[in-house]
Design a protein around this motif. Structure first.
Motif, mmCIF file in Angstrom:
data_model
loop_
_atom_site.group_PDB
_atom_site.id
_atom_site.type_symbol
_atom_site.label_atom_id
_atom_site.label_comp_id
_atom_site.label_asym_id
_atom_site.label_seq_id
_atom_site.Cartn_x
_atom_site.Cartn_y
_atom_site.Cartn_z
ATOM 1 N N THR A 24 0.841 -5.244 -11.907
ATOM 2 C CA THR A 24 1.142 -6.165 -13.001
ATOM 3 C C THR A 24 2.026 -7.332 -12.576
ATOM 4 O OG1 THR A 24 3.005 -4.772 -13.668
ATOM 5 C CG2 THR A 24 0.893 -4.397 -14.778
ATOM 6 N N SER A 25 2.816 -7.146 -11.537
ATOM 7 C CA SER A 25 3.736 -8.203 -11.090
ATOM 8 C C SER A 25 3.146 -9.063 -9.986
ATOM 9 C CB SER A 25 5.055 -7.590 -10.609
ATOM 10 O OG SER A 25 5.684 -6.859 -11.635
ATOM 11 N N PHE A 26 2.431 -8.444 -9.057
ATOM 12 C CA PHE A 26 1.927 -9.156 -7.882
ATOM 13 C C PHE A 26 0.396 -9.197 -7.818
ATOM 14 C CE2 PHE A 26 6.123 -7.590 -6.852
ATOM 15 C CZ PHE A 26 6.709 -8.633 -6.153
ATOM 16 N N GLY A 27 -0.269 -8.400 -8.640
ATOM 17 C CA GLY A 27 -1.714 -8.274 -8.546
ATOM 18 C C GLY A 27 -2.458 -9.171 -9.518
ATOM 19 N N ASP B 232 0.836 -1.209 0.000
ATOM 20 C CA ASP B 232 0.000 0.000 0.000
ATOM 21 C C ASP B 232 0.869 1.256 0.000
ATOM 22 O OD1 ASP B 232 -2.355 -1.393 -0.059
ATOM 23 O OD2 ASP B 232 -2.728 -1.269 2.107
ATOM 24 N N VAL B 233 1.924 1.242 0.812
ATOM 25 C CA VAL B 233 2.829 2.388 0.888
ATOM 26 C C VAL B 233 3.548 2.588 -0.446
ATOM 27 C CG1 VAL B 233 4.925 3.272 1.976
ATOM 28 C CG2 VAL B 233 3.154 2.199 3.381
ATOM 29 N N LEU B 234 4.040 1.489 -1.037
ATOM 30 C CA LEU B 234 4.776 1.593 -2.294
ATOM 31 C C LEU B 234 3.874 2.055 -3.438
ATOM 32 C CD1 LEU B 234 7.060 -1.580 -2.129
ATOM 33 C CD2 LEU B 234 7.710 0.800 -1.762
ATOM 34 N N GLU B 235 2.626 1.602 -3.428
ATOM 35 C CA GLU B 235 1.697 2.055 -4.468
ATOM 36 C C GLU B 235 1.527 3.566 -4.436
ATOM 37 O OE1 GLU B 235 -1.962 -0.208 -4.099
ATOM 38 O OE2 GLU B 235 -1.534 -1.133 -6.041
ATOM 39 N N LYS B 236 1.434 4.137 -3.258
ATOM 40 C CA LYS B 236 1.299 5.588 -3.122
ATOM 41 C C LYS B 236 2.577 6.302 -3.541
ATOM 42 C CE LYS B 236 -2.044 5.190 0.664
ATOM 43 N NZ LYS B 236 -2.292 5.431 2.111
ATOM 44 N N LEU B 237 3.734 5.739 -3.165
ATOM 45 C CA LEU B 237 5.005 6.361 -3.511
ATOM 46 C C LEU B 237 5.272 6.297 -5.011
ATOM 47 C CD1 LEU B 237 7.274 5.051 -0.593
ATOM 48 C CD2 LEU B 237 6.351 7.352 -0.861
ATOM 49 N N TRP B 238 4.827 5.220 -5.659
ATOM 50 C CA TRP B 238 5.075 5.033 -7.086
ATOM 51 C C TRP B 238 3.983 5.642 -7.963
ATOM 52 C CZ3 TRP B 238 6.954 -0.686 -6.403
ATOM 53 C CH2 TRP B 238 8.331 -0.687 -6.158
ATOM 54 N N ASN B 239 2.949 6.155 -7.345
ATOM 55 C CA ASN B 239 1.866 6.757 -8.124
ATOM 56 C C ASN B 239 2.395 7.941 -8.950
ATOM 57 O OD1 ASN B 239 -0.795 7.188 -9.009
ATOM 58 N ND2 ASN B 239 -1.140 8.731 -7.423
ATOM 59 N N GLY B 240 2.104 7.914 -10.249
ATOM 60 C CA GLY B 240 2.561 8.976 -11.127
ATOM 61 C C GLY B 240 3.978 8.818 -11.612
ATOM 62 N N CYS C 229 -9.806 -15.014 -12.364
ATOM 63 C CA CYS C 229 -9.753 -14.487 -13.730
ATOM 64 C C CYS C 229 -8.324 -14.312 -14.217
ATOM 65 C CB CYS C 229 -10.489 -13.150 -13.807
ATOM 66 S SG CYS C 229 -12.238 -13.249 -13.372
ATOM 67 N N ASN C 230 -7.473 -13.807 -13.334
ATOM 68 C CA ASN C 230 -6.084 -13.573 -13.720
ATOM 69 C C ASN C 230 -5.188 -13.813 -12.506
ATOM 70 O OD1 ASN C 230 -3.815 -12.543 -15.315
ATOM 71 N ND2 ASN C 230 -3.918 -10.781 -13.949
ATOM 72 N N VAL C 231 -4.203 -14.671 -12.675
ATOM 73 C CA VAL C 231 -3.241 -14.954 -11.611
ATOM 74 C C VAL C 231 -1.942 -14.239 -11.946
ATOM 75 C CG1 VAL C 231 -1.967 -16.751 -10.377
ATOM 76 C CG2 VAL C 231 -4.313 -17.171 -11.116
ATOM 77 N N PRO C 232 -1.371 -13.490 -11.011
ATOM 78 C CA PRO C 232 -0.186 -12.673 -11.315
ATOM 79 C C PRO C 232 1.065 -13.509 -11.523
ATOM 80 C CG PRO C 232 -0.638 -12.619 -8.971
ATOM 81 C CD PRO C 232 -1.791 -13.350 -9.602
ATOM 82 N N PRO C 233 2.077 -12.931 -12.158
ATOM 83 C CA PRO C 233 3.356 -13.647 -12.336
ATOM 84 C C PRO C 233 3.974 -14.081 -11.010
ATOM 85 C CG PRO C 233 3.278 -11.726 -13.767
ATOM 86 C CD PRO C 233 2.080 -11.630 -12.863
ATOM 87 N N VAL C 234 3.821 -13.250 -9.974
ATOM 88 C CA VAL C 234 4.304 -13.619 -8.638
ATOM 89 C C VAL C 234 3.076 -13.826 -7.760
ATOM 90 C CG1 VAL C 234 5.720 -12.989 -6.657
ATOM 91 C CG2 VAL C 234 6.393 -12.243 -8.959
ATOM 92 N N ARG D 40 -18.977 -8.992 -9.489
ATOM 93 C CA ARG D 40 -18.081 -7.837 -9.401
ATOM 94 C C ARG D 40 -16.644 -8.342 -9.447
ATOM 95 N NH1 ARG D 40 -19.365 -8.534 -3.899
ATOM 96 N NH2 ARG D 40 -17.528 -8.607 -2.525
ATOM 97 N N SER D 41 -15.775 -7.538 -10.008
ATOM 98 C CA SER D 41 -14.357 -7.896 -10.107
ATOM 99 C C SER D 41 -13.588 -7.305 -8.941
ATOM 100 C CB SER D 41 -13.763 -7.391 -11.426
ATOM 101 O OG SER D 41 -14.374 -8.038 -12.523
ATOM 102 N N GLU D 42 -12.600 -8.027 -8.469
ATOM 103 C CA GLU D 42 -11.774 -7.578 -7.354
ATOM 104 C C GLU D 42 -10.317 -7.859 -7.671
ATOM 105 O OE1 GLU D 42 -12.998 -9.159 -3.577
ATOM 106 O OE2 GLU D 42 -15.072 -9.366 -4.250
ATOM 107 N N GLN D 43 -9.446 -6.996 -7.181
ATOM 108 C CA GLN D 43 -8.015 -7.216 -7.330
ATOM 109 C C GLN D 43 -7.462 -7.825 -6.047
ATOM 110 O OE1 GLN D 43 -5.192 -3.865 -7.374
ATOM 111 N NE2 GLN D 43 -4.330 -4.674 -9.276
ATOM 112 N N PHE D 44 -6.456 -8.655 -6.177
ATOM 113 C CA PHE D 44 -5.822 -9.241 -4.996
ATOM 114 C C PHE D 44 -4.303 -9.231 -5.169
ATOM 115 C CE2 PHE D 44 -6.414 -12.895 -7.832
ATOM 116 C CZ PHE D 44 -5.175 -13.511 -7.776
ATOM 117 N N TYR D 45 -3.607 -9.158 -4.044
ATOM 118 C CA TYR D 45 -2.157 -9.305 -4.024
ATOM 119 C C TYR D 45 -1.736 -10.627 -3.384
ATOM 120 C CZ TYR D 45 -1.286 -4.535 -5.618
ATOM 121 O OH TYR D 45 -1.222 -3.393 -6.376
#
Length: 504
Positions: free
Chosen positions: A272-275, A255-263, A346-351, A293-298
């Motif tokens: 794309t790697s873990f989600g 969660d922290v890294l997503e905010k830091l990497w935003n933009g 629906c989609n399993v991430p690479p990691v 409904r669709s949901e994302q997971f890590y």
């Protein structure tokens, strides 16, 4: 001679009341030694009774039985003769034989210490009606069965390696150490951290702290330290002794890294790697209506209890639940309808991070207990039956099916996080296979060679046929990290030392 009926062969010994008879037969299998010791009840006093010596794991051992002064219980001790040991840990399990039932308790033997098992209470044990006391003529006796083995996680003098660095544990940070090692040994993630621009004036930058920590792990000469990352997290001294869950910390960090990497150029890196993505649906049985409904997971949380292996857990994860009767679904325009409620991958991430439910709440004792079920996982898993609109395997199919090399839905095992201890405390460590071939064991600042059998087979939990294995002394996998086989070379590609950023 007595030989237990089992697929294992045991070393069996017996000691009569006076300890004058000692018959021994050794049959090596599964690293287990079993002894039956019959002691005169009157001989069990605060002065320890010593058994004859016996050889185990190339060492000389003996057992003592005593009652502590003022105590109302019997203590059985496992001791090692001499000062030189080649073993890290030995499990001790003791059963005081009862004609009606068996009473047992387990503990772990630590190198350089003594393993003690307490069997109480003495007043109950002494009572002839309890079933514990037997008579040889007029002599009351107690009979102990003593199981000694080297547990799967304990190996003789593990070979230390110099190609990888450990991390110094300065409190209860083993959960954080494990997470950092997992992420560091995914070079795809390490590159993203290295390639992130940082503000040199920000002394509490999490990215800078990760860069410095990864730099120490890659090119440092001593075990890395966590103080810089802890300060970046805003942790004080008290946090050193607070243990958290690995899954929980992973989600917080992402969660922290997503905010830091935003933009930035890494904005979609984690997704794309873990989600991955899944679909939660309610599908009517008798009319053409579906709500979804669709949901994302890590990470995915898999049930362990009641499942024999990872495939059965995936079947349980995707198994639909019938909504009928009073629980029927109110479908728009159709009223109350029988419906299937479930989850579809629906989609399993690479990691792929798999979190295993090894703890559950006991509504009888109102405590959290550890799930010690025997549960298998494999070096490779084929997720084809659980993806898209594929039909899940039938109940009659073997759950340990072999991966199909013709598909792109094969995931290869990269890491195994294990927990040793109880629901109230314990320690985390990890087995990691950085190159897809060689396994290493990471335990705080120690990094040693391991085998695939140690990382996989030996971490399946307590085999139901091996009742001497203690739930607390055995390591249990709590997190599995799989990497998509077709993406393996990309995810674990080598990071040259020249890519390490200048330390800030």
């Amino acid at each position: 001679w007595i030989l237990f009926e089992s697929h294992h062969l045991f070393f069996f010994c017996s000691v009569m009341a006076s300890s004058s008879m000692w018959n021994r037969r050794t049959i090596e299998a599964d690293g287990l030694t079993v002894m039956r010791w019959k002691c005169g009840l009157k001989e069990i006093t605060p002065a320890p009774i010593e058994s004859p010596r016996f050889e185990f794991c190339d060492q000389t051992w003996y057992v003592t039985v005593e009652t502590k002064t003022g105590a109302k219980a019997i203590t059985v001790n496992l001791l090692q003769e001499g000062e030189n040991s080649t073993w890290d840990a030995v499990d001790l399990h003791v059963r005081l034989i009862n004609m009606e039932a068996a009473q047992s308790i387990s503990s772990k033997y630590k190198f350089g210490g003594t393993s003690s098992v307490t069997l109480g209470n003495m007043e109950k044990i002494r009572n002839p009606s309890s079933g514990f006391v037997t008579f040889d003529g007029c002599t009351p006796s107690l009979t102990f069965e003593i199981f000694v083995r080297c547990p799967p996680a304990a190996t003789a003098k593990r070979e230390a390696v110099s190609c990888y660095r450990g991390i110094r544990n300065q409190g209860a940070w083993d959960y954080l150490i494990v997470l950092i090692q997992l992420l560091f040994h995914l070079p795809h993630f390490r590159k993203a951290v290295y390639n992130t621009e940082t503000d040199p004036t920000d002394k509490h930058s999490i990215i800078s702290a990760l860069q410095n920590l990864f730099s120490d792990l890659q090119i440092g000469e001593a075990p890395a330290r966590l103080e810089g990352l802890a300060k970046a997290f805003g942790w004080g001294d008290s946090e050193q002794f607070v243990q958290h869950d690995v899954q929980e910390l992973t989600r917080v960090l992402f969660d922290v890294l997503e905010k830091l990497w935003n933009g930035t150029a890494h904005e979609k890196f984690l997704s794309t790697s873990f989600g991955g993505s899944l679909k939660s649906y309610i599908r009517c049985v008798n009319v053409d209506f579906e709500s979804s409904r669709s949901e994302q997971f890590y990470d995915l949380t898999l049930v362990v209890k009641g499942c024999t292996d990872v495939y059965e857990s995936f079947k349980e994860f995707t198994r639909p639940e019938m909504m009928d009767g009073d629980n029927a679904y109110l479908a728009e325009g159709h009223g109350k309808q029988d419906a299937l409620k479930g989850i579809q991958l629906c989609n399993v991430p690479p990691v792929l991070h798999l979190h295993l439910q090894r703890f559950e709440f006991d509504f009888i004792t109102f405590t959290t207990v550890k799930v010690g079920d025997y549960w298998k996982f494999y070096d490779e898993i084929d997720l084809t039956p659980f993806l898209n609109n594929s039909t899940p395997p039938s109940e009659s199919e073997e759950s340990s099916q072999q991966p199909q090399e013709t598909t792109d839905n094969i995931w290869k095992l990269h890491s195994v996080v294990v927990h040793r201890g109880s629901s109230t405390g314990g320690a985390y460590s990890a087995y990691i296979c950085p190159d897809g071939v060689n396994w290493f064991y990471f335990c705080d600042e120690q990094v040693t060679k391991a085998t695939a059998a140690e990382a996989i087979d030996n971490n399946w939990g307590v085999d139901p046929d091996k009742f001497w294995c203690s739930t607390n002394s055995n390591p249990f996998p709590c997190v599995l990290v799989y990497v998509q086989k077709s993406q393996w070379s990309t995810i674990v590609d080598t990071v040259p030392d020249t890519a390490v950023p200048t330390r800030s």
